[in-house]
Every structure is written in structure tokens, then in C-alpha cells.
Design a protein around this motif. Structure first.
Motif, PDB file in Angstrom:
ATOM      1  N   ARG A  99      48.685  41.605  33.756  1.00  0.00           N
ATOM      2  CA  ARG A  99      48.820  40.720  34.922  1.00  0.00           C
ATOM      3  C   ARG A  99      48.961  41.471  36.242  1.00  0.00           C
ATOM      4  N   ASN A 100      49.558  42.679  36.190  1.00  0.00           N
ATOM      5  CA  ASN A 100      49.761  43.413  37.449  1.00  0.00           C
ATOM      6  C   ASN A 100      48.532  44.185  37.923  1.00  0.00           C
ATOM      7  N   GLU A 101      47.451  44.162  37.145  1.00  0.00           N
ATOM      8  CA  GLU A 101      46.226  44.879  37.560  1.00  0.00           C
ATOM      9  C   GLU A 101      45.532  44.122  38.689  1.00  0.00           C
ATOM     10  N   ASN A 102      44.892  44.894  39.545  1.00  0.00           N
ATOM     11  CA  ASN A 102      44.128  44.305  40.632  1.00  0.00           C
ATOM     12  C   ASN A 102      42.689  44.117  40.181  1.00  0.00           C
ATOM     13  N   TYR A 103      42.395  43.000  39.563  1.00  0.00           N
ATOM     14  CA  TYR A 103      41.052  42.775  39.003  1.00  0.00           C
ATOM     15  C   TYR A 103      40.223  41.985  40.011  1.00  0.00           C
ATOM     16  N   ALA A 104      39.206  42.631  40.598  1.00  0.00           N
ATOM     17  CA  ALA A 104      38.379  41.915  41.582  1.00  0.00           C
ATOM     18  C   ALA A 104      37.148  41.316  40.912  1.00  0.00           C
ATOM     19  N   ASN A 105      36.474  42.114  40.082  1.00  0.00           N
ATOM     20  CA  ASN A 105      35.284  41.621  39.364  1.00  0.00           C
ATOM     21  C   ASN A 105      35.044  42.500  38.131  1.00  0.00           C
ATOM     22  N   VAL A 106      33.924  42.260  37.451  1.00  0.00           N
ATOM     23  CA  VAL A 106      33.691  42.976  36.178  1.00  0.00           C
ATOM     24  C   VAL A 106      33.653  44.487  36.320  1.00  0.00           C
ATOM     25  N   PHE A 108      35.704  46.320  37.347  1.00  0.00           N
ATOM     26  CA  PHE A 108      37.019  46.820  36.910  1.00  0.00           C
ATOM     27  C   PHE A 108      36.903  47.454  35.516  1.00  0.00           C
ATOM     28  N   LEU A 109      36.012  46.886  34.705  1.00  0.00           N
ATOM     29  CA  LEU A 109      35.919  47.310  33.298  1.00  0.00           C
ATOM     30  C   LEU A 109      35.153  48.624  33.098  1.00  0.00           C
ATOM     31  N   GLN A 110      34.486  49.110  34.149  1.00  0.00           N
ATOM     32  CA  GLN A 110      33.693  50.344  34.057  1.00  0.00           C
ATOM     33  C   GLN A 110      34.563  51.490  33.514  1.00  0.00           C
ATOM     34  N   ASN A 129      26.081  42.856  32.328  1.00  0.00           N
ATOM     35  CA  ASN A 129      26.706  43.156  33.625  1.00  0.00           C
ATOM     36  C   ASN A 129      26.609  44.640  33.998  1.00  0.00           C
ATOM     37  N   LYS A 130      25.785  45.358  33.220  1.00  0.00           N
ATOM     38  CA  LYS A 130      25.552  46.798  33.470  1.00  0.00           C
ATOM     39  C   LYS A 130      26.859  47.594  33.567  1.00  0.00           C
ATOM     40  N   ILE A 131      27.746  47.316  32.629  1.00  0.00           N
ATOM     41  CA  ILE A 131      29.029  48.016  32.587  1.00  0.00           C
ATOM     42  C   ILE A 131      29.058  48.905  31.351  1.00  0.00           C
ATOM     43  N   THR A 132      29.524  50.139  31.528  1.00  0.00           N
ATOM     44  CA  THR A 132      29.741  51.004  30.385  1.00  0.00           C
ATOM     45  C   THR A 132      31.239  51.038  30.121  1.00  0.00           C
ATOM     46  N   ALA A 133      31.613  50.688  28.892  1.00  0.00           N
ATOM     47  CA  ALA A 133      33.040  50.714  28.548  1.00  0.00           C
ATOM     48  C   ALA A 133      33.168  51.064  27.077  1.00  0.00           C
ATOM     49  N   GLU A 134      34.353  51.493  26.709  1.00  0.00           N
ATOM     50  CA  GLU A 134      34.577  51.862  25.306  1.00  0.00           C
ATOM     51  C   GLU A 134      35.152  50.661  24.570  1.00  0.00           C
ATOM     52  N   ALA A 153      42.090  46.645  28.563  1.00  0.00           N
ATOM     53  CA  ALA A 153      41.762  45.218  28.655  1.00  0.00           C
ATOM     54  C   ALA A 153      41.517  44.729  27.241  1.00  0.00           C
ATOM     55  N   ILE A 154      41.507  43.415  27.077  1.00  0.00           N
ATOM     56  CA  ILE A 154      41.168  42.857  25.766  1.00  0.00           C
ATOM     57  C   ILE A 154      40.077  41.802  25.917  1.00  0.00           C
TER      58      ILE A 154
END
Ligand code: PRT
Ligand code: ZN
Length: 284
Positions: A99-106, A108-110, A129-134, A153-154
């Protein structure tokens, strides 16, 4: 020829799946083993399975049809057909972050670590969304992974949101809206298709009855025409004269979605003594 249906053995879909059969007038045998049952008054065999296995069983024709969440259908992406939405087991597959994260858009997940039991759907969403994440795949208790430092993130199912809340998480993206659906094997025989059509006919009648209410009211004759337009019913409302001059009684059905708006405009148009009753089955 018996149709074979796969239902969840136990869990969130069990009650609604078995009740829909009951509401369709299909009774199961007592005292049979817990994995296989047979209806006593309809050509239906019931296989009770883990929900995740249902799409595979249907693809392999071990079961002809099955009831399972769309989340499982799309995650397992087996070669099967969705034939009906059943209106229960509603939830969404969402991304959530502390909840305390500053999430503006996807974005964030990069390069972040995301825990999930839905790796296929999550990967698809990230690719779109052209995001690379583990992706960290786990089978349960996904919501605790951020708190113990396993993930940033979950991606998990949400219904009321209280699990996210009590784990200090906030929902940031909805990947999929899901409900229970009826799925079908693609090569079902013509004989079984006939049984399936009968089952679908009953399911539709049960589903419709839940969406509508039966409505009875009294209305002055001069307002009858307007009131009939407000609740036109299936073909037209039933109109009966009342025992007193100048009034009639009107019977119709009203859709749940505009129920309160309809009631308000009925009252504005002089309707009185409004009675609402549930409908058990509805056949158009
Ligand atoms: O043993 P089996 O594998 O058959 O069951 P399961 O444990 O995998 O699934 P089960 O019984 O938990 O859920 C079966 C199906 O119900 C899911 O596949 C969804 O289609 C549907 N469904 C609807 C849900 C939820 N709502 C739901 N809220 N499935 C799970 N949840 C969980 C979610 O994972 C999270 O842990 O509930 C929690 C969140 O709920 P809220 O209300 O706090 O937001
Ligand atoms: Zn499962």
C-alpha cells in the motif's frame, strides 16, 4: 447416452455448481463415492475433480462438459469451448502492490519480482504492456509474499478485497474479470449434444428466473397504459379488473438491474399495493 460433467470436488465453486444442477431438477444419487456420481432422473454422470484439472479432462473427453472459473480456463488455455456464463464465482485477477508504494502505472512493474499462481496470464499481460519482470510462481498464499520479501508485487484473485487489505496491499491493475462458466469438449457426439441442449435449456431457465422478479400491483385505469409501458413483461402484462370501479390489477416481471428505478416510476404513476415475488423458473 449419458453426458459427463466435471465439477469442483470441494472449494468455492462446489456449492453453486451442485445447486445449479438441483435447481435444474437434477437429483444425484446418495451414498455414491465422492468422485463419481450419477443423476437419478437425468442422463448425467458427475465427476468431482480439482478445479485446475477440469479443462484438461474436458479437452481429453474424459468429461464432456465442466464447470470452472474463467481464470482457470484462460490460465490453462486448453482446446475447449466456453458455452455459457453461469453468474457465480465472480472475481478478478489483479496485480497488487504494498500500500505504501507509489504506483503510477504498469511501468512500476519493470524489472520487479511478481508472485503468482497465474504465470501464463501474468506473462501475457506483461508482454502486452511491454514490461519485463520476473515471475515467481507459487501455488498458494500469494498475498503474503511481499510482506516476507519474496516479491515486489503479486498477481492473484480478488473478490471482496479484504485479503489484500489485511496484508497491506492495494489493487493496481485488473488483468481479467472472471466468473464460473460451462465448458465443452469440441468433439462431443450428436447424441450427447441432445442431452447437453436439454441441460442448457434448464440452466437458462434457472439463470433467467434469478434475474427477474414477479410483480403485482394495483393501478387506476387512467394510468394503465403508462404503467404497462414501464413493465411490459415478457409479451404484455396481465391486466385484471379489481373489485372496485376504476382500478385494475397488473401482473408482470421486472429485471433486477433496473428494479428500483422501475418501482419509483410505478409509484409516480399511481401504482399501489406493489408485491414482489421471486420466480423459480422462467421459460420464454
Ligand atoms: O482444490 P481446488 O484446486 O479445486 O480449489 P482451489 O483452492 O484452487 O480454488 P478455490 O476453491 O479457492 O476457488 C475456485 C474458484 O473460485 C477460483 O478458480 C475462482 O474462479 C473462484 N473465486 C471467486 C475465487 C475467489 N472468488 C476468491 N476470492 N477463488 C479464490 N479466491 C481467493 C483468492 O485467491 C484470495 O486468496 O480468495 C482470496 C481473496 O478474496 P477476497 O474476498 O479477500 O478478495
Ligand atoms: Zn485449484
Amino acid at each position: 447416452m449419458k453426458l459427463k460433467i466435471a465439477l469442483q470436488k470441494s472449494g468455492r465453486l462446489y456449492d453453486d455448481s451442485t445447486s445449479i444442477l438441483k435447481e435444474c431438477g437434477i437429483e444425484l444419487q446418495n451414498g455414491m463415492n465422492k468422485l463419481l456420481n450419477e443423476a437419478i432422473n437425468f442422463p448425467l454422470q458427475i465427476l468431482f475433480l480439482r478445479d485446475d484439472d477440469i479443462p484438461q479432462y474436458v479437452e481429453d473427453a474424459v468429461a464432456d462438459v465442466g464447470i470452472v472459473g474463467e481464470n482457470v480456463v484462460f490460465e490453462t488455455h486448453k482446446d475447449i469451448e466456453i458455452i455459457d456464463k453461469l453468474g457465480f464465482g465472480k472475481c478478478r485477477l489483479s496485480i497488487a502492490v504494498p500500500r505504501n508504494e507509489n504506483y503510477a502505472n504498469v511501468s512500476f512493474l519493470q524489472n520487479k519480482k511478481i508472485a503468482t499462481s497465474y504465470p501464463y496470464l501474468l506473462q501475457k499481460f506483461l508482454d502486452e504492456n511491454k514490461i519485463t519482470a520476473e515471475i515467481h510462481e507459487i501455488s498458494g498464499s500469494v498475498e503474503i509474499t511481499t510482506g516476507v520479501g519474496l516479491a515486489d508485487a503479486i498477481c492473484d484473485l480478488v473478490s471482496s478485497g479484504s485479503t489484500l487489505f489485511s496484508n497491506g496491499l492495494k489493487e493496481t491493475e485488473v488483468i481479467l474479470n472472471s466468473e464460473a462458466v460451462l465448458i465443452e469438449n469440441k468433439n462431443i457426439s450428436d447424441e450427447k449434444k441432445i442431452v447437453l441442449e436439454k441441460l442448457l435449456f434448464r440452466i437458462e431457465a434457472v439463470k433467467k428466473s434469478k434475474k427477474y422478479k414477479y410483480i403485482l400491483l394495483n393501478v387506476p385505469n387512467e394510468n394503465l397504459e403508462t404503467v404497462c409501458k414501464i413493465i411490459p413483461g415478457m409479451k404484455s402484462p396481465t391486466v385484471l379488473p379489481l373489485g372496485i370501479e376504476g382500478w385494475c390489477s397488473l401482473h408482470s416481471v421486472v429485471h433486477e438491474d433496473d428494479f428500483w428505478n422501475v418501482i419509483e416510476s410505478l409509484k409516480e404513476n399511481g401504482a399501489e399495493g406493489i408485491l414482489i415475488a421471486p420466480i423459480e423458473k422462467m421459460i420464454l
